[in-house]
Design an enzyme around this catalytic site. Structure first.
Site, PDB file in Angstrom:
ATOM      1  CG  LEU A 185      -2.130  -0.868   1.276  1.00 11.02           C
ATOM      2  CD1 LEU A 185      -2.754  -0.838   2.664  1.00 11.02           C
ATOM      3  CD2 LEU A 185      -3.138  -0.431   0.231  1.00 11.02           C
ATOM      4  CG  ASP A 186       0.920   4.005  -3.257  1.00  7.87           C
ATOM      5  OD1 ASP A 186       1.787   3.146  -3.503  1.00  7.87           O
ATOM      6  OD2 ASP A 186       0.190   4.513  -4.124  1.00  7.87           O
ATOM      7  N   PRO A 187       2.370   4.907   0.891  1.00  9.23           N
ATOM      8  CG  PRO A 187       4.528   5.771   1.184  1.00  9.23           C
ATOM      9  CD  PRO A 187       3.639   5.092   0.174  1.00  9.23           C
TER      10      PRO A 187
ATOM     11  CB  ALA B 215      -2.935   3.528   0.637  1.00 10.18           C
TER      12      ALA B 215
ATOM     13  NE  ARG C 214      -0.795   6.219  -7.954  1.00  5.68           N
ATOM     14  CZ  ARG C 214       0.050   6.684  -7.044  1.00  5.68           C
ATOM     15  NH1 ARG C 214       0.363   7.950  -7.042  1.00  5.68           N
ATOM     16  NH2 ARG C 214       0.580   5.882  -6.152  1.00  5.68           N
TER      17      ARG C 214
END
Length: 309
Positions: free
Chosen positions: A45-47, A49, A180
């Site tokens: 997961l992206d930072p 998220a 995204r």
């Protein structure tokens, strides 16, 4: 600082990942609490998220790919009217455009284009690799790499709420879906541009959000001792519950644990993977693959003490 004494601990825990941490940073913090000798997460997961991040400890890491390949569910807020360099709120604003006035019915027609099987171009700011390097490393250098379109399936896309300049969506999708990109593509379809304002992963592989713990909750439990912490471990076979179950007699269990094939007495599809259990102890042994009249070992857990029974 004393050196950590790692221990053998097997199972899966569900972390409610906080904003601002990478998936690996979050994993390492939980791993240290458990003192797990081996650990891995199941899809970054992206930072930016938050939400469900299944963490596999010990032998459970052998089955992490099944969680990586599983369907996901997200709730995301899309900011309309502004495009950014990264496709999310952490990037620099590129354009500021007028948002068209749409009725709910008109908006649903646009959203319907993103339901079912769709094609996406992976974003440059992603962990997808090109020649061994994540695309985001090229993006940070201003280098654009050509990416192939890929097919994904959006099983459900529901509009939860809207304001003059935001859409909040509930999205259920297959692996490899870039939320995204959905946000940016919706902005393109509306003619005003958009970027992701927030992203929360509700669930992976059907795991209940009720089983998630925050880092702070893990830390409080760890203060009570490792026995309390271990009580929150889910068994590793929960990662493969979608596979058919096969129970082996004691003699077949021993053969399987020594890496030898056993007779296939099932009626399941040839070539399919199955979950294997010892009939007497009900212990999970790992996975086998069906081949004609036999079951071959595919991916077994470390059960050396059973092999000597």
């Amino acid at each position: 600082m004393s050196k950590t004494k790692w221990r053998s601990v097997d199972g899966i825990v569900l972390l409610n990942k906080p904003i601002g941490l990478s998936s690996n940073q979050a994993l390492q913090r939980v791993r240290r609490l458990y003192r797990a000798a081996k650990a891995g997460h199941t899809g970054a997961l992206d930072p930016l998220a938050t939400g469900m991040l299944p963490l596999c400890l010990g032998e459970a890491t052998k089955f992490s790919q099944f969680l990586l390949d599983a369907d996901k569910r997200y709730v995301t807020c899309i900011q309309l009217g502004k495009r950014t360099t990264t496709g999310d709120r952490e990037g620099e604003i590129l354009t500021d455009e007028e948002i068209p006035a749409l009725t709910d019915a008109q908006l649903e027609l646009v959203l319907d284009c993103f339901r079912g099987e769709i094609e996406q171009v992976p974003p440059m700011y992603s962990a997808l690799k090109h020649e061994g390097k994540p695309l985001y490393e090229y993006a940070r250098q201003g280098i654009v790499i050509e990416r192939k379109r890929r097919r994904v399936t959006i099983a459900d896309l529901t509009l939860l709420s809207r304001t003059e300049d935001t859409l909040t969506l509930d999205i259920q999708c297959t692996k490899g879906t870039y939320i995204r990109t959905i946000g940016e593509d919706i902005g393109e379809a509306l003619g005003c541009g958009a970027h992701l304002h927030s992203l929360y992963r509700v669930s992976t592989a059907g795991y209940s959000p009720d089983r998630m713990l925050t880092l702070e909750e893990f830390e409080r439990i760890a203060e009570q001792g490792e026995a309390e912490l271990d009580a929150y471990l889910m068994t590793m076979d929960t990662a493969v519950e979608h596979l058919n179950r096969v129970e082996l007699l004691a003699e077949d269990t021993r053969e399987m644990l020594f890496g030898r094939s056993v007779s296939n007495l099932t009626s399941f599809t040839d070539g399919s993977l199955v979950r294997l259990y010892d009939q007497n102890t009900q212990r999970f042994l790992g996975l086998g693959v069906l081949k004609d009249t036999i079951i071959r070992p595919h991916r077994l857990v470390n059960t050396s003490e059973l092999a000597n029974v």
